[in-house]
Motif scaffolding. Structure first.
Motif, PDB file in Angstrom:
ATOM      1  N   UNK A  49       0.941  -0.813   0.097  1.00 22.67           N
ATOM      2  CA  UNK A  49      -0.181   0.212  -0.417  1.00 22.67           C
ATOM      3  C   UNK A  49       1.081   0.995   0.128  1.00 22.67           C
ATOM      4  N   UNK A  50       0.750   2.334  -0.795  1.00 24.19           N
ATOM      5  CA  UNK A  50       1.860   3.126  -1.112  1.00 24.19           C
ATOM      6  C   UNK A  50       0.732   4.050  -1.104  1.00 24.19           C
ATOM      7  N   UNK A  51       0.560   5.289   0.564  1.00 28.88           N
ATOM      8  CA  UNK A  51      -0.339   5.782   1.296  1.00 28.88           C
ATOM      9  C   UNK A  51       0.061   7.786   0.594  1.00 28.88           C
ATOM     10  N   UNK A  52       1.322   7.280  -0.740  1.00 31.77           N
ATOM     11  CA  UNK A  52       1.403   8.909  -1.364  1.00 31.77           C
ATOM     12  C   UNK A  52       0.293   8.472  -1.975  1.00 31.77           C
ATOM     13  N   UNK A  53       0.343   7.768  -2.513  1.00 31.66           N
ATOM     14  CA  UNK A  53      -0.446   7.550  -4.296  1.00 31.66           C
ATOM     15  C   UNK A  53      -2.141   7.826  -3.604  1.00 31.66           C
ATOM     16  N   UNK A 106      -1.774   3.872  -9.092  1.00 29.36           N
ATOM     17  CA  UNK A 106      -0.283   3.098  -7.732  1.00 29.36           C
ATOM     18  C   UNK A 106      -0.451   3.108  -6.584  1.00 29.36           C
ATOM     19  N   UNK A 107      -1.613   2.455  -6.122  1.00 34.07           N
ATOM     20  CA  UNK A 107      -2.235   2.531  -4.816  1.00 34.07           C
ATOM     21  C   UNK A 107      -2.117   1.275  -3.841  1.00 34.07           C
ATOM     22  N   UNK A 108      -1.684   0.551  -4.830  1.00 31.47           N
ATOM     23  CA  UNK A 108      -0.964  -1.410  -4.470  1.00 31.47           C
ATOM     24  C   UNK A 108      -0.016  -1.329  -5.289  1.00 31.47           C
ATOM     25  N   UNK A 109       1.108  -0.658  -4.707  1.00 27.95           N
ATOM     26  CA  UNK A 109       2.198  -1.075  -5.784  1.00 27.95           C
ATOM     27  C   UNK A 109       3.407  -1.905  -5.490  1.00 27.95           C
ATOM     28  N   UNK A 110       4.751  -2.241  -6.055  1.00 30.94           N
ATOM     29  CA  UNK A 110       5.288  -3.586  -5.630  1.00 30.94           C
ATOM     30  C   UNK A 110       5.617  -3.228  -4.000  1.00 30.94           C
TER      31      UNK A 110
END
Length: 301
Positions: free
Chosen positions: A222-226, A244-248
Motif C-alpha cells: 500500500x502506497x500512502x502517497x498514491x 498505483x495505490x497498490x505498489x510493487x
C-alpha cells in the motif's frame, strides 16, 4: 511449508465490470508468466477468464506445474435477495475446482465491491456512518455463513472472507464485526495486507488479532502517497488504483519482513498469494511479478 502464488488480478484481470476489461491479458499468457516469474500457484480469476471445463482447466494448470488454490466470489451480502444467486455462483465455482481435482482450494468470498457509490467514492476514508446497520450486519453475516456451509456440505471446500476497499467490510472495525457474527468453524479470513492498510489498519496487528481465523493470505503493498494524491483530487477507488495505490512489494508502507516473521510465529503453513491489483492495460505485469518474487525471495520465502 509456505508456498508463493500470484493471481490474474496482477495482470489486470479484475472482477469488476470495466469498460477497459477487454484490454486484460488472456489466461494462457497470465499462466505462462506466473510460471516464468517463479510462482507455483494461481487463483482462478473472474468466472470465464480461465476454462470452465474441469478437464481443460486442470490440463492448463498442470502443464505449467502450477496449483489452483482459490477463486474470488463477490456477493452483495447486505441484500438478502442476492443470497440465493450468490450461493449458486459459489457452488458453480466450487464444483469446477472440485471436479478439476483441487480439493483444498478456497472460495474467497467478498462483498460485491464497488457496487455502492458511497463506499466506492470514499475507499480508504470510510467513516462509521457509511457502514451497515445492525439489521444489515445480521443479513450480511447470515449470507456469508449460508454460502460457506453450502460450499462445505456439497464439495468439502472451505470459504474465507476477503475484506476489501470499496465494499462494506473494509475497516478493521468492520472486519471485527463480521468475524464476531460468523462461525469460526465455517468462515475463515483471507487477510490482504494492502487492503487492510488502505482501510486504515496495521496488518501486523491483524495477524496477532486474527491468528486462528487466518486461513488464506494475500500479499499486497500500500502506497500512502498514491492514496493521498487520489484523495486530494476527490478520486474514488478506481482512481486510487490508477495512481498505483497498490505498489510493487517493498515500495509501499507494509512491513513484510515483520509479517513473514509473524506468520511463521503463528504457524501459518499455507499459500501466500501476491495480488498487485492493477487496471486492465496498466503497467508491465510480468516485470512487476518478477520484482515482487525477487522481493519475497529476500524475505526468505
Amino acid at each position: 511449508m509456505i508456498k508463493i502464488a500470484n493471481a490474474p488480478c496482477s495482470w489486470g484481470a479484475l472482477e469488476f465490470d470495466l469498460e477497459k476489461k477487454s484490454e486484460a491479458i488472456g489466461f494462457a499468457q497470465v499462466l505462462d508468466e506466473i510460471k516464468e516469474t517463479g510462482y507455483t500457484g494461481t487463483e482462478l480469476g473472474d468466472w470465464g477468464f480461465m476454462p470452465t471445463d474441469p478437464k481443460m482447466l486442470r490440463e492448463e494448470i498442470q502443464k505449467r506445474n502450477l496449483e489452483l488454490l482459490g477463486a474470488f466470489v463477490p456477493v452483495a451480502l447486505a441484500d438478502r435477495a442476492a443470497h440465493e444467486e450468490g450461493i449458486k455462483t459459489a457452488l458453480k465455482v466450487a464444483e469446477l475446482m472440485h471436479s478439476a481435482g483441487y480439493n483444498t482450494a478456497f472460495i474467497v468470498l467478498a462483498d460485491d465491491n464497488a457496487s455502492n457509490r458511497q463506499r466506492t467514492e470514499n475507499a480508504g476514508r470510510i467513516t462509521p456512518e457509511m457502514g451497515l446497520s445492525q439489521a444489515q450486519w445480521k443479513i450480511f453475516a447470515e449470507g456469508a455463513e449460508k454460502l460457506a456451509k453450502a460450499v462445505k456440505d456439497n464439495y468439502g471446500l472451505r470459504t474465507v472472507f476477503h475484506h476489501h476497499c470499496a465494499g462494506y467490510v473494509e475497516t478493521p472495525e468492520e472486519i471485527d464485526t463480521l468475524l464476531s457474527l460468523t462461525n469460526p468453524e465455517l468462515l475463515g479470513l483471507c487477510l490482504d495486507m494492502g487492503h487492510y492498510a488502505f482501510g486504515g489498519g496495521d496488518p501486523l496487528k491483524a495477524l496477532d488479532k486474527y491468528a486462528q481465523r487466518i486461513w488464506h493470505v494475500h500479499f499486497k503493498d500500500f502506497d500512502p502517497n498514491a492514496a493521498k494524491r487520489s484523495q486530494e483530487v476527490g478520486g474514488d477507488y478506481f482512481d486510487a488504483l490508477s495512481k498505483g495505490v497498490f505498489s510493487e512489494l517493498g515500495k509501499g508502507n507494509v512491513n513484510f519482513k515483520g509479517i513473514v516473521e509473524r506468520l511463521k510465529a503463528i504457524g501459518y503453513d499455507d499459500w501466500i498469494v501476491v495480488e498487485q491489483d492493477i487496471l486492465p492495460g496498466m503497467g508491465a505485469p510480468k516485470k512487476s511479478a518478477q520484482a515482487n518474487r525477487r522481493y519475497i525471495n529476500k524475505l526468505g520465502l
